[in-house]
Design an enzyme around this catalytic site. Structure first.
Site, mmCIF file in Angstrom:
data_model
loop_
_atom_site.group_PDB
_atom_site.id
_atom_site.type_symbol
_atom_site.label_atom_id
_atom_site.label_comp_id
_atom_site.label_asym_id
_atom_site.label_seq_id
_atom_site.Cartn_x
_atom_site.Cartn_y
_atom_site.Cartn_z
ATOM 1 N N ASP A 147 0.724 -1.302 -0.151
ATOM 2 C CA ASP A 147 -0.008 -0.155 0.008
ATOM 3 C C ASP A 147 0.886 1.120 -0.099
ATOM 4 O O ASP A 147 2.184 0.998 0.402
ATOM 5 C CB ASP A 147 -1.065 -0.027 1.214
ATOM 6 C CG ASP A 147 -1.924 1.110 1.218
ATOM 7 O OD1 ASP A 147 -2.249 1.710 0.184
ATOM 8 O OD2 ASP A 147 -2.095 1.905 2.379
ATOM 9 N N SER A 148 0.267 2.086 -0.255
ATOM 10 C CA SER A 148 0.903 3.706 -0.264
ATOM 11 C C SER A 148 1.494 3.959 1.052
ATOM 12 O O SER A 148 2.331 4.782 1.172
ATOM 13 C CB SER A 148 0.168 4.704 -1.198
ATOM 14 O OG SER A 148 -1.229 4.784 -0.243
ATOM 15 N N CYS A 203 -3.583 -0.766 -2.469
ATOM 16 C CA CYS A 203 -3.749 0.521 -2.656
ATOM 17 C C CYS A 203 -4.620 0.830 -3.869
ATOM 18 O O CYS A 203 -4.343 0.090 -4.958
ATOM 19 C CB CYS A 203 -2.301 1.290 -2.850
ATOM 20 S SG CYS A 203 -2.520 3.105 -3.186
ATOM 21 N N GLU A 232 -6.464 9.485 9.221
ATOM 22 C CA GLU A 232 -5.109 9.265 9.588
ATOM 23 C C GLU A 232 -5.360 10.201 10.885
ATOM 24 O O GLU A 232 -4.285 9.869 11.746
ATOM 25 C CB GLU A 232 -4.216 9.648 8.567
ATOM 26 C CG GLU A 232 -4.104 8.604 7.330
ATOM 27 C CD GLU A 232 -3.005 8.874 6.562
ATOM 28 O OE1 GLU A 232 -2.165 9.751 6.563
ATOM 29 O OE2 GLU A 232 -2.799 7.676 5.835
ATOM 30 N N CYS A 240 -11.332 2.948 -1.647
ATOM 31 C CA CYS A 240 -9.858 3.462 -0.817
ATOM 32 C C CYS A 240 -9.654 2.536 0.377
ATOM 33 O O CYS A 240 -10.607 2.195 1.064
ATOM 34 C CB CYS A 240 -9.974 4.883 -0.525
ATOM 35 S SG CYS A 240 -8.586 5.563 0.295
ATOM 36 N N HIS A 281 -8.651 3.487 3.267
ATOM 37 C CA HIS A 281 -9.011 4.039 4.443
ATOM 38 C C HIS A 281 -10.367 3.836 4.833
ATOM 39 O O HIS A 281 -10.895 4.077 5.945
ATOM 40 C CB HIS A 281 -8.448 5.410 4.436
ATOM 41 C CG HIS A 281 -7.147 5.656 4.574
ATOM 42 N ND1 HIS A 281 -6.167 5.136 3.700
ATOM 43 C CD2 HIS A 281 -6.247 6.417 5.432
ATOM 44 C CE1 HIS A 281 -4.914 5.481 3.987
ATOM 45 N NE2 HIS A 281 -4.912 6.333 4.994
#
Ligand code: DGL
Length: 268
Positions: free
Chosen positions: A6-7, A69, A154, A186, A188
Site C-alpha cells: 500500500d502507499s 492501494c 489518519e 480506498c 482508508h
C-alpha cells in the site's frame, strides 16, 4: 509469502481481513509511508513508486502480491501486469483490489446505478468505471473523489461530528443519483464503514472492499494451486515501511487491531 503493498498504512485494513480469513499464510506487508499519500500524484510517479515496491517484495521472496492501494491498482496495475511482470517475474502474480470489488458490486446491484468513492487519482483514472462497464455494460457509474477522507482517518477523526458532516456532503450527489450500491474505493474507507452505511441508509448496499478482497483471495488460492503450494505457511508476518514515526505506529496498531513492529526499509 503473500506480499501486501500500500502507499502507506491504510492497506492494513485489507491485511486485517486477510489474516482473519487466511491465518495460515505468511504475510509481508510494505507501506510506502515516506511517500504517502499517492492519491493526488501523477500517474507516472504512481507507476514508478508501485513498480519499485512490488520489485522489492518479489526480491524478498513473495510469490503473490496484493496491491491493496486503490490508487496504485487504478493507475499502475494493468501496465505492471501486462508489460513489466512477464519480463521480470513471469511465474509470479500481482493482484489488485478493483476487479474483485467490481465483481461483487455487479453481482449485488439491482438497478445498475453504482457509486464509487476514492482518491482523486482513483476517480480520475476511471478504472472502476471501466471494469464495471466490462461486466455490466448497462451500468451507470457515479464516481466521486473524497480527498479529505484519508487525512481525516489518519488524524483519528473518524467518529467526530465534523466527519459525519463531510461524509454527508460527499455522499449527497451519489444518493441524489439513486445509487443502490456503493464501492468504498480506498484503503482508508472501511474505517468509516459504519458512518457511511448509516448515511447511505438501508436502500444502498455498501461494499466493504477490505472484506471482499480477502474473500476473493481465498477463492483465487483455491483455484490456483500452483501458486498456493509455493506460499509459506507460518505466522512470521513482517511489516515494512519506508518511514516510521509514533503516529504511523499508533495508526498501524489501531487499524490492524494488534501490536506490530514496523521495520524501516529503503525503496529505490
Ligand atoms: N492507499 C490509498 C488508496 O487506497 C489511499 C492513500 C493515498 O492516497 O495514498 O487509494
Amino acid at each position: 509469502m503473500i506480499g501486501i503493498f500500500d502507499s502507506g498504512l491504510g492497506g492494513l485494513t485489507v491485511t486485517k481481513e486477510v489474516l482473519r480469513l487466511l491465518p495460515e499464510y505468511q504475510i509481508l506487508y510494505l507501506g510506502d509511508t515516506a511517500r504517502t499519500p499517492y492519491g493526488n500524484r501523477s500517474q507516472d510517479l504512481i507507476y514508478q513508486f508501485t513498480q519499485q515496491a512490488v520489485d522489492y517484495l518479489f526480491k524478498q521472496g513473495c510469490q503473490l502480491i496484493i496491491v491493496a492501494c486503490n490508487t496504485s491498482s487504478a493507475e499502475a496495475l494493468r501496465r505492471l501486469q501486462q508489460e513489466w511482470l512477464p519480463n521480470h517475474y513471469p511465474d509470479r502474480r500481482i493482484l489488485g483490489v478493483i476487479r474483485p470489488v467490481v465483481e461483487e458490486a455487479v453481482k449485488i446491484s439491482r438497478s445498475g446505478q453504482i457509486g464509487v468513492i476514492g482518491t482523486r487519482g482513483t476517480v480520475n483514472a476511471g478504472a472502476y468505471e471501466r471494469e464495471i462497464k466490462v461486466l455490466l455494460p448497462k451500468a451507470t457509474v457515479i464516481s466521486f473523489a473524497c480527498p479529505l477522507l484519508v487525512p481525516i482517518v489518519e488524524e483519528g477523526w473518524s467518529k467526530r461530528p465534523e466527519t459525519k458532516k463531510i461524509l454527508r456532503y460527499y455522499l449527497r450527489p451519489l444518493k441524489n443519483r439513486k445509487i443502490d450500491t456503493l464501492i468504498l474505493g480506498c484503503t482508508h474507507y472501511p474505517i468509516l464503514y459504519r458512518s457511511i452505511k448509516q448515511i447511505c441508509g438501508r436502500r444502498i448496499k455498501v461494499i466493504n472492499s477490505a472484506e471482499i478482497v480477502a474473500l476473493k483471495l481465498k477463492d483465487y488460492l483455491a483455484r490456483h494451486l500452483e501458486i498456493e503450494r509455493q506460499l509459506e505457511k507460518n505466522n512470521q508476518h513482517r511489516f515494512l515501511v519506508t518511514d516510521s514515526t509514533e503516529v504511523f505506529k499508533k495508526n498501524a496498531q489501531q487499524w490492524l487491531g494488534q501490536e506490530i513492529k514496523l521495520e524501516k526499509i529503503v525503496l529505490e
